[in-house]
Scaffold this motif. Sequence first.
Motif, PDB file in Angstrom:
ATOM      1  N   ARG A  29       0.840  -1.212   0.000  1.00 29.71           N
ATOM      2  CA  ARG A  29       0.000   0.000   0.000  1.00 29.71           C
ATOM      3  C   ARG A  29       0.872   1.257   0.000  1.00 29.71           C
ATOM      4  O   ARG A  29       0.577   2.222  -0.701  1.00 29.71           O
ATOM      5  CB  ARG A  29      -0.938  -0.007   1.204  1.00 29.71           C
ATOM      6  N   GLU A  32       2.387   1.758  -3.469  1.00 28.98           N
ATOM      7  CA  GLU A  32       1.366   2.249  -4.401  1.00 28.98           C
ATOM      8  C   GLU A  32       1.023   3.715  -4.138  1.00 28.98           C
ATOM      9  O   GLU A  32       0.813   4.483  -5.069  1.00 28.98           O
ATOM     10  CB  GLU A  32       0.122   1.368  -4.315  1.00 28.98           C
ATOM     11  N   GLU A  33       1.013   4.104  -2.872  1.00 34.43           N
ATOM     12  CA  GLU A  33       0.745   5.501  -2.537  1.00 34.43           C
ATOM     13  C   GLU A  33       1.857   6.409  -3.048  1.00 34.43           C
ATOM     14  O   GLU A  33       1.605   7.469  -3.616  1.00 34.43           O
ATOM     15  CB  GLU A  33       0.593   5.658  -1.025  1.00 34.43           C
ATOM     16  N   GLN A  36       1.575   6.926  -6.733  1.00 34.21           N
ATOM     17  CA  GLN A  36       0.522   7.868  -7.124  1.00 34.21           C
ATOM     18  C   GLN A  36       1.078   9.292  -7.181  1.00 34.21           C
ATOM     19  O   GLN A  36       0.681  10.090  -8.012  1.00 34.21           O
ATOM     20  CB  GLN A  36      -0.647   7.811  -6.144  1.00 34.21           C
ATOM     21  N   TYR A  37       2.006   9.592  -6.271  1.00 26.14           N
ATOM     22  CA  TYR A  37       2.600  10.937  -6.218  1.00 26.14           C
ATOM     23  C   TYR A  37       3.738  11.102  -7.212  1.00 26.14           C
ATOM     24  O   TYR A  37       3.908  12.162  -7.794  1.00 26.14           O
ATOM     25  CB  TYR A  37       3.101  11.246  -4.812  1.00 26.14           C
ATOM     26  N   GLY A  39       4.583   8.865  -9.888  1.00 24.63           N
ATOM     27  CA  GLY A  39       4.415   8.295 -11.217  1.00 24.63           C
ATOM     28  C   GLY A  39       5.446   7.202 -11.451  1.00 24.63           C
ATOM     29  O   GLY A  39       6.149   6.791 -10.540  1.00 24.63           O
TER      30      GLY A  39
END
Length: 85
Positions: A29, A32-33, A36-37, A39
């Motif tokens: 997690r 993945e977080e 997201q920021y 790329g």
Amino acid sequence: MARKKKMGRPPVEEKGRVYGFYAPPELTRNIEEVLQYTGGTVSEYLRGLIESGTNADLEKYAAGKLSSSTLRQYTGGSIETQKGN
């Protein structure tokens, strides 16, 4: 014949290896977080982390080797130029 490009793998002359490891749910997690920021792909992200980590460890190793070298033992850790008579 054109070389087939594989997703997430940079073009190289010499083949590398594929490493894998178990990542618990909390770590996945978090990765993945971060992605997201930032790329990019997981492969690029992990390669960057591993590269910086291994470079840091190699620098520590080199520094340790230097501090315990034979030359350091004989000179007491300092190298001075000889003074003329």
